[in-house]
Design an enzyme around this catalytic site. Structure first.
Site, PDB file in Angstrom:
ATOM      1  N   GLY A 144       0.874  -0.920   0.286  1.00  0.00           N
ATOM      2  CA  GLY A 144      -0.171  -0.025   0.030  1.00  0.00           C
ATOM      3  C   GLY A 144       0.612   1.311   0.254  1.00  0.00           C
ATOM      4  N   SER A 145       0.139   2.215  -0.170  1.00  0.00           N
ATOM      5  CA  SER A 145       0.967   3.985  -0.191  1.00  0.00           C
ATOM      6  C   SER A 145       1.730   4.203   1.183  1.00  0.00           C
ATOM      7  CB  SER A 145      -0.154   4.611  -0.542  1.00  0.00           C
ATOM      8  OG  SER A 145      -0.773   4.844   0.597  1.00  0.00           O
ATOM      9  N   ASP A 157       3.957  -3.217   8.084  1.00  0.00           N
ATOM     10  CA  ASP A 157       2.479  -2.564   7.258  1.00  0.00           C
ATOM     11  C   ASP A 157       1.776  -1.082   7.901  1.00  0.00           C
ATOM     12  OD1 ASP A 157       0.595  -3.512   4.896  1.00  0.00           O
ATOM     13  OD2 ASP A 157       0.061  -4.904   5.709  1.00  0.00           O
ATOM     14  N   ALA A 188      -2.261   0.502   7.292  1.00  0.00           N
ATOM     15  CA  ALA A 188      -4.116  -0.333   7.919  1.00  0.00           C
ATOM     16  C   ALA A 188      -4.861   0.893   7.442  1.00  0.00           C
ATOM     17  CB  ALA A 188      -3.752  -0.491   9.536  1.00  0.00           C
ATOM     18  N   GLY A 193      -6.521  -4.498   3.924  1.00  0.00           N
ATOM     19  CA  GLY A 193      -7.363  -5.275   2.651  1.00  0.00           C
ATOM     20  C   GLY A 193      -8.072  -4.385   1.755  1.00  0.00           C
ATOM     21  N   GLU A 253      -0.959 -10.546   3.475  1.00  0.00           N
ATOM     22  CA  GLU A 253      -0.218  -9.572   4.773  1.00  0.00           C
ATOM     23  C   GLU A 253      -0.732 -10.147   5.811  1.00  0.00           C
ATOM     24  OE1 GLU A 253      -1.726  -5.341   2.708  1.00  0.00           O
ATOM     25  OE2 GLU A 253      -3.187  -6.122   3.959  1.00  0.00           O
TER      26      GLU A 253
END
Length: 224
Positions: free
Chosen positions: A33-34, A85, A87, A99, A107
């Site tokens: 993700g970003s 990670d 969220a 997700g 993940e």
């Protein structure tokens, strides 16, 4: 500060946190993700300080390789010290919804292996109750309608995420209008539906540390 600047600051804070604990044999679990992308870019400045990474998606693997960071299959790694990670939402217990980028299954697997799961996010992601962000559920394609009916029985409003196929070849249902007061219980209930691969609640295995980017700086939270 812009949202991207907050993400960049919190990604750098995660690198600063893990770097002293890494050695030349260390393998780092990396999310998708970003915000995770900012973490990869910051981590790449120190790629000689550790051995390599395990990626939670094909997109993350490509970004790591682009920086010259070796990417290992999870099956070839006996342990991961850290998994970092982002969220989509976190509560005060560090139960998460993840997700939005459709990488939830990998993940969750990498998070399960890691000794320490560090979640990095901007301040808007910390919420009193999970569920304003729709809960992603990865589903075997032939079971999509069956799973959707079961999710309605749980009080949700599932919507098929059209045009999205996960790295595992499955589809995503985004479940709206859930008030998630017991994330551990709901995670288990949804995962028990035949045809569900997993759902985006990270509650049975929550984050160990939440680094939150705010206008006042990066805040560090542990579970209440």
């Amino acid at each position: 500060m812009t949202q991207d600047q907050l993400k960049q600051a919190v990604a750098q804070a995660a690198v600063d946190f893990i770097l002293p604990k890494l050695d030349e044999k260390s393998v780092v679990g990396v999310g998708t993700g970003s915000t995770a992308n900012f973490f990869i870019d910051a981590l790449a400045q120190h790629k000689t300080a550790f051995d390599g990474a395990v990626a939670s998606s094909e997109a993350t693997a490509q970004r790591l390789k682009g920086h010259g960071i070796p990417v290992y299959e999870l099956n070839s790694v006996s342990e991961l010290e850290f998994y970092v990670d982002g969220a989509d939402e976190s509560d005060a217990h560090l139960h998460l919804i993840k997700g939005g980028g459709a990488a939830l299954t990998r993940e969750k697997i990498v998070a399960a292996v890691a000794k320490t799961f560090i979640c990095i996010a901007d301040g808007s992601k910390l919420v009193p109750v999970l569920g304003a962000f729709p809960l992603p559920v990865e589903v075997i394609p032939m079971a999509r309608s069956h799973v959707a009916r079961q999710l309605v029985k749980l009080g949700g409003d599932p919507v098929y995420r059209e045009g999205v196929v996960t790295d595992n070849g499955n589809v995503i249902l985004d479940v709206y209008n859930l008030q998630i007061t017991n994330p551990v219980e709901l995670e288990a209930q949804i995962n028990a539906i035949v045809g569900v691969v997993t759902n985006g609640l990270f509650a049975a295995r929550p984050a160990d540390l939440l680094l939150l980017g705010t206008a006042e700086g990066v805040k560090s939270l542990k579970a209440e």
